[in-house]
Design a protein around this motif. Structure first.
Motif, PDB file in Angstrom:
ATOM      1  N   GLY A 145       0.826  -1.196   0.000  1.00  0.00           N
ATOM      2  CA  GLY A 145       0.000   0.000   0.000  1.00  0.00           C
ATOM      3  C   GLY A 145       0.859   1.243   0.000  1.00  0.00           C
ATOM      4  N   VAL A 146       0.227   2.387  -0.138  1.00  0.00           N
ATOM      5  CA  VAL A 146       0.992   3.634  -0.196  1.00  0.00           C
ATOM      6  C   VAL A 146       1.633   3.949   1.151  1.00  0.00           C
ATOM      7  CG1 VAL A 146      -0.522   4.521  -2.002  1.00  0.00           C
ATOM      8  CG2 VAL A 146      -0.980   5.126   0.378  1.00  0.00           C
ATOM      9  N   HIS A 147       1.172   3.279   2.219  1.00  0.00           N
ATOM     10  CA  HIS A 147       1.770   3.505   3.535  1.00  0.00           C
ATOM     11  C   HIS A 147       3.166   2.901   3.637  1.00  0.00           C
ATOM     12  CE1 HIS A 147      -0.256  -0.437   3.878  1.00  0.00           C
ATOM     13  NE2 HIS A 147       0.746  -0.753   4.666  1.00  0.00           N
ATOM     14  N   SER A 148       3.495   1.945   2.757  1.00  0.00           N
ATOM     15  CA  SER A 148       4.798   1.286   2.864  1.00  0.00           C
ATOM     16  C   SER A 148       5.635   1.393   1.598  1.00  0.00           C
ATOM     17  CB  SER A 148       4.617  -0.196   3.223  1.00  0.00           C
ATOM     18  OG  SER A 148       4.026  -0.913   2.154  1.00  0.00           O
ATOM     19  N   ASP A 149       5.004   1.532   0.445  1.00  0.00           N
ATOM     20  CA  ASP A 149       5.735   1.459  -0.817  1.00  0.00           C
ATOM     21  C   ASP A 149       5.641   2.765  -1.594  1.00  0.00           C
ATOM     22  OD1 ASP A 149       6.704  -1.433  -1.068  1.00  0.00           O
ATOM     23  OD2 ASP A 149       4.602  -1.686  -0.500  1.00  0.00           O
ATOM     24  N   SER A 150       6.698   3.040  -2.329  1.00  0.00           N
ATOM     25  CA  SER A 150       6.826   4.301  -3.054  1.00  0.00           C
ATOM     26  C   SER A 150       6.175   4.223  -4.424  1.00  0.00           C
ATOM     27  CB  SER A 150       8.305   4.634  -3.240  1.00  0.00           C
ATOM     28  OG  SER A 150       8.911   3.671  -4.094  1.00  0.00           O
ATOM     29  N   ALA A 151       6.059   5.381  -5.040  1.00  0.00           N
ATOM     30  CA  ALA A 151       5.560   5.435  -6.413  1.00  0.00           C
ATOM     31  C   ALA A 151       6.427   4.587  -7.335  1.00  0.00           C
ATOM     32  CB  ALA A 151       5.529   6.883  -6.895  1.00  0.00           C
ATOM     33  N   ALA A 154      -0.109  12.366   6.046  1.00  0.00           N
ATOM     34  CA  ALA A 154       1.061  12.950   6.707  1.00  0.00           C
ATOM     35  C   ALA A 154       2.252  13.071   5.754  1.00  0.00           C
ATOM     36  CB  ALA A 154       1.448  12.105   7.916  1.00  0.00           C
ATOM     37  N   ARG A 155       2.441  12.070   4.904  1.00  0.00           N
ATOM     38  CA  ARG A 155       3.628  12.037   4.060  1.00  0.00           C
ATOM     39  C   ARG A 155       3.442  12.814   2.769  1.00  0.00           C
ATOM     40  NH1 ARG A 155       5.461   6.124   3.224  1.00  0.00           N
ATOM     41  NH2 ARG A 155       6.002   6.414   5.431  1.00  0.00           N
ATOM     42  N   TYR A 156       2.235  12.733   2.194  1.00  0.00           N
ATOM     43  CA  TYR A 156       2.009  13.317   0.878  1.00  0.00           C
ATOM     44  C   TYR A 156       0.980  14.442   0.887  1.00  0.00           C
ATOM     45  CZ  TYR A 156       4.165   8.867  -0.592  1.00  0.00           C
ATOM     46  OH  TYR A 156       4.998   7.776  -0.753  1.00  0.00           O
ATOM     47  N   GLY A 157       0.236  14.570   1.985  1.00  0.00           N
ATOM     48  CA  GLY A 157      -0.839  15.549   2.016  1.00  0.00           C
ATOM     49  C   GLY A 157      -2.000  15.176   1.125  1.00  0.00           C
ATOM     50  N   ARG A 158      -2.134  13.881   0.826  1.00  0.00           N
ATOM     51  CA  ARG A 158      -3.189  13.414  -0.074  1.00  0.00           C
ATOM     52  C   ARG A 158      -3.716  12.081   0.430  1.00  0.00           C
ATOM     53  NH1 ARG A 158      -0.473  13.451  -5.822  1.00  0.00           N
ATOM     54  NH2 ARG A 158      -2.620  13.304  -6.557  1.00  0.00           N
ATOM     55  N   ARG A 159      -4.901  11.704  -0.020  1.00  0.00           N
ATOM     56  CA  ARG A 159      -5.495  10.438   0.374  1.00  0.00           C
ATOM     57  C   ARG A 159      -4.967   9.304  -0.510  1.00  0.00           C
ATOM     58  NH1 ARG A 159      -9.795  10.230   3.669  1.00  0.00           N
ATOM     59  NH2 ARG A 159     -10.888   8.622   2.461  1.00  0.00           N
ATOM     60  N   PRO A 160      -5.038   8.056  -0.017  1.00  0.00           N
ATOM     61  CA  PRO A 160      -4.433   6.943  -0.753  1.00  0.00           C
ATOM     62  C   PRO A 160      -4.907   6.792  -2.190  1.00  0.00           C
ATOM     63  CG  PRO A 160      -4.954   6.260   1.472  1.00  0.00           C
ATOM     64  CD  PRO A 160      -5.537   7.627   1.303  1.00  0.00           C
ATOM     65  N   LEU A 161      -6.204   6.926  -2.426  1.00  0.00           N
ATOM     66  CA  LEU A 161      -6.697   6.716  -3.791  1.00  0.00           C
ATOM     67  C   LEU A 161      -6.227   7.814  -4.743  1.00  0.00           C
ATOM     68  CD1 LEU A 161     -10.313   5.378  -3.188  1.00  0.00           C
ATOM     69  CD2 LEU A 161      -8.177   4.106  -3.485  1.00  0.00           C
ATOM     70  N   ASP A 162      -5.975   9.009  -4.230  1.00  0.00           N
ATOM     71  CA  ASP A 162      -5.375  10.049  -5.070  1.00  0.00           C
ATOM     72  C   ASP A 162      -4.005   9.604  -5.563  1.00  0.00           C
ATOM     73  OD1 ASP A 162      -7.555  11.748  -4.553  1.00  0.00           O
ATOM     74  OD2 ASP A 162      -6.589  12.541  -2.751  1.00  0.00           O
ATOM     75  N   LEU A 163      -3.231   9.026  -4.655  1.00  0.00           N
ATOM     76  CA  LEU A 163      -1.886   8.563  -5.015  1.00  0.00           C
ATOM     77  C   LEU A 163      -1.951   7.376  -5.959  1.00  0.00           C
ATOM     78  CD1 LEU A 163      -0.377   8.814  -1.436  1.00  0.00           C
ATOM     79  CD2 LEU A 163       0.102  10.349  -3.354  1.00  0.00           C
ATOM     80  N   LEU A 164      -2.829   6.416  -5.678  1.00  0.00           N
ATOM     81  CA  LEU A 164      -2.933   5.255  -6.559  1.00  0.00           C
ATOM     82  C   LEU A 164      -3.325   5.661  -7.977  1.00  0.00           C
ATOM     83  CD1 LEU A 164      -4.641   2.584  -4.258  1.00  0.00           C
ATOM     84  CD2 LEU A 164      -2.234   2.725  -4.948  1.00  0.00           C
ATOM     85  N   GLU A 165      -4.204   6.637  -8.098  1.00  0.00           N
ATOM     86  CA  GLU A 165      -4.586   7.098  -9.431  1.00  0.00           C
ATOM     87  C   GLU A 165      -3.390   7.737 -10.142  1.00  0.00           C
ATOM     88  OE1 GLU A 165      -8.443   9.084 -11.414  1.00  0.00           O
ATOM     89  OE2 GLU A 165      -7.670  10.162  -9.676  1.00  0.00           O
ATOM     90  N   GLU A 166      -2.646   8.561  -9.428  1.00  0.00           N
ATOM     91  CA  GLU A 166      -1.476   9.206 -10.029  1.00  0.00           C
ATOM     92  C   GLU A 166      -0.420   8.180 -10.424  1.00  0.00           C
ATOM     93  OE1 GLU A 166       2.129  11.763  -8.219  1.00  0.00           O
ATOM     94  OE2 GLU A 166       0.159  12.706  -7.988  1.00  0.00           O
ATOM     95  N   TRP A 167      -0.305   7.114  -9.659  1.00  0.00           N
ATOM     96  CA  TRP A 167       0.730   6.109  -9.896  1.00  0.00           C
ATOM     97  C   TRP A 167       0.283   5.014 -10.858  1.00  0.00           C
ATOM     98  CZ3 TRP A 167       2.262   5.315  -4.016  1.00  0.00           C
ATOM     99  CH2 TRP A 167       2.806   6.516  -3.531  1.00  0.00           C
ATOM    100  N   GLY A 168      -0.907   5.173 -11.446  1.00  0.00           N
ATOM    101  CA  GLY A 168      -1.369   4.240 -12.468  1.00  0.00           C
ATOM    102  C   GLY A 168      -2.003   2.980 -11.927  1.00  0.00           C
ATOM    103  N   TRP A 169      -2.550   3.051 -10.697  1.00  0.00           N
ATOM    104  CA  TRP A 169      -3.108   1.856 -10.072  1.00  0.00           C
ATOM    105  C   TRP A 169      -4.605   1.969  -9.801  1.00  0.00           C
ATOM    106  CZ3 TRP A 169      -0.983  -2.842  -7.832  1.00  0.00           C
ATOM    107  CH2 TRP A 169       0.284  -3.164  -8.345  1.00  0.00           C
ATOM    108  N   LEU A 170      -5.300   2.803 -10.539  1.00  0.00           N
ATOM    109  CA  LEU A 170      -6.755   2.759 -10.556  1.00  0.00           C
ATOM    110  C   LEU A 170      -7.168   2.389 -11.973  1.00  0.00           C
ATOM    111  CD1 LEU A 170      -8.180   5.683  -8.373  1.00  0.00           C
ATOM    112  CD2 LEU A 170      -7.582   3.340  -7.724  1.00  0.00           C
ATOM    113  N   GLU A 171      -7.090   1.076 -12.258  1.00  0.00           N
ATOM    114  CA  GLU A 171      -7.358   0.549 -13.601  1.00  0.00           C
ATOM    115  C   GLU A 171      -8.081  -0.786 -13.464  1.00  0.00           C
ATOM    116  OE1 GLU A 171      -3.689   0.509 -15.793  1.00  0.00           O
ATOM    117  OE2 GLU A 171      -3.585   2.704 -15.901  1.00  0.00           O
TER     118      GLU A 171
END
Length: 450
Positions: free
Chosen positions: A213-219, A251-268
């Motif tokens: 998850g985004v809590h442990s792994d990077s983009a 805390a780390r990104y100032g964004r919610r997990p699904l925002d990050l997953l979408e940016e990283w190509g993981w909402l498909e």
């Protein structure tokens, strides 16, 4: 000689939990190809077996869409019950480090976890393997990860369970995770006969990838494993929107997990996300629009106090939702039917109460949808011959008007009398056919000291 199997004498056969009009009586025939057939005149005795289901209900085999088999050796550890995830994660990591993650450990934990699954009616297990040996401590770290994958796949093959092995990551270096995933594909699916989707030709083994998850792994890790998935046609799986996941992302990104997953190509459409306890209506709509599938894990999230996924809202948006136990470190059991009962019971706390058939659909074809395996979790002609025979003739089911709903409402802790995977009987009269519980338990005790 491969043989045809006919399951006879059942009081009811459920072909699909989401289509009650298909419920029927009669026999269930599984051909020599391991697929559900159409009842015909009895074949020659030399090529034909029967399985008595008198007094029983025949259903599709269950699909555990989210497990961590490693945790089967680390149940009820001090400091791991009912604690915040930020405390639970390091406590579990310390226990793994003390035991030493290697092929011998995962062979023992997978043997116990898969045996438990079969004895509870689970015919397909998606194992999200997140924890690996310290690469700095080994001269051949990629070889070590391949050996671990091979050991888990070997345990499944011995017992006769279908396995979806997910090469996961929890703070792995991106390049190392990708190199390991590539090597595992080459080792476990070497044949040209293996089919697209990362599945072996016989359908008994499937490979997938997925950071924790985004809590442990990077983009970079998400993208590196995503590249491996695209090269080999693998499914992708991750976890999102439990307590710690949301907290760390903010805390780390100032964004919610699904925002990050979408940016990283993981909402498909090839992605399945487990947990999803803390999701807004707008996020649910975004998941639906992306074609993402989900996995509910109430047996982990509810007792640990990590939330309850709003399953009815997810399904109302058209999202296919499966069911998983998660691992023994948070759930302590791999009993998917018990967790289906829990899912039904707690659903009213976050929305309308889910009917039993909806939850049983999640535990079968819903989980299969997230694996891209339309042939699993159903018993219509041509489907995989994975079936359970549940005894509904005893006092625990007396007075039950609807035996399908009774699978969940009545008889907590219910286990199947017989289990069949691909036409092969793997549990007969409540006992493993190709494994010994005493030996499996002893092997795990010897390895972890409990």
């Amino acid at each position: 000689m491969t043989r045809t199997l006919t399951i006879t004498g059942a009081s009811l056969i459920v072909e699909r939990f989401d289509e009650p009009d298909l419920d029927r009586t009669g026999d269930l025939v599984i051909g020599a190809d391991g697929r559900v057939g159409v009842p015909t005149a009895e074949p020659a005795a030399s090529a034909h077996d029967t399985l008595d289901a008198e007094g029983g209900l025949v259903t599709p085999g269950l699909v555990n869409a989210h497990h961590h088999l490693l945790q089967s050796g680390f149940r009820t550890l001090p400091g791991t019950r009912g604690v915040p995830m930020r405390e639970w994660l390091p406590a579990m990591a310390a226990a793994y480090a003390a035991a030493g993650i290697d092929a011998s450990l995962v062979r023992a934990t997978a043997g116990v976890g898969l045996a438990e699954s079969l004895l509870c009616g689970v015919t397909t297990v998606a194992d999200h393997q997140l924890n690996w040996p310290d690469p700095a401590a080994s001269p051949t770290p990629v070889d070590d990860t391949v050996a671990i994958a091979h050991a888990i796949a070997g345990a499944a093959a011995e017992l006769g369970a279908r396995l979806v092995f997910v090469r996961g990551s929890a703070r792995d270096a991106p390049a190392a995770a990708a190199a390991s995933a590539e090597a595992i594909v080459r080792d476990l699916l070497p044949s040209a006969a293996d089919v697209p989707g990362g599945t072996s030709a016989d359908g008994m083994l499937q490979l997938a990838v997925g950071p924790a998850g985004v809590h442990s792994d990077s983009a970079e890790t998400f993208r590196a494993l995503g590249d491996v998935a695209r090269r080999h046609g693998l499914r992708r799986r991750t976890q999102a929107n439990e307590q710690v996941d949301t907290e760390i992302a903010l805390a780390r990104y100032g964004r919610r997990p699904l925002d990050l997953l979408e940016e990283w190509g993981w909402l498909e459409p090839d992605v399945t996300i487990a947990h999803l306890c803390d999701v807004t209506e707008a996020e649910i709509a975004r998941l639906a629009a992306a074609g993402v599938t989900a996995t509910h894990a109430p047996g982990c999230d509810v007792p640990m106090g990590w939330g309850i996924a709003p399953v009815a809202r997810l399904r109302a948006h058209g999202i296919a939702v499966g069911l998983g136990t998660s691992g023994g470190g948070s759930n302590d059991a791999g009993h998917l039917l018990a967790d289906a009962r829990l899912a039904m019971q707690v659903s009213g706390l976050v929305g309308p109460t889910l009917p039993a058939r909806d939850v049983l659909t999640m535990a079968t074809s819903g989980g299969a949808a997230g694996l891209g395996r339309a042939e699993l979790g159903i018993l219509t002609p041509g489907a995989a011959g994975d079936a359970c025979v549940w005894d509904v003739s005893g006092v625990a089911d007396a007075g039950v008007a609807d035996p399908v709903a009774g699978l969940l409402w009545a008889h907590p802790g219910r286990r199947p009398r017989h289990v069949v995977v691909g036409g092969r009987v793997v549990v007969r009269d409540y006992r493993l056919v190709s494994g010994d519980e005493t030996a499996l338990t002893a092997a795990l005790r010897a390895r972890v000291g409990r």
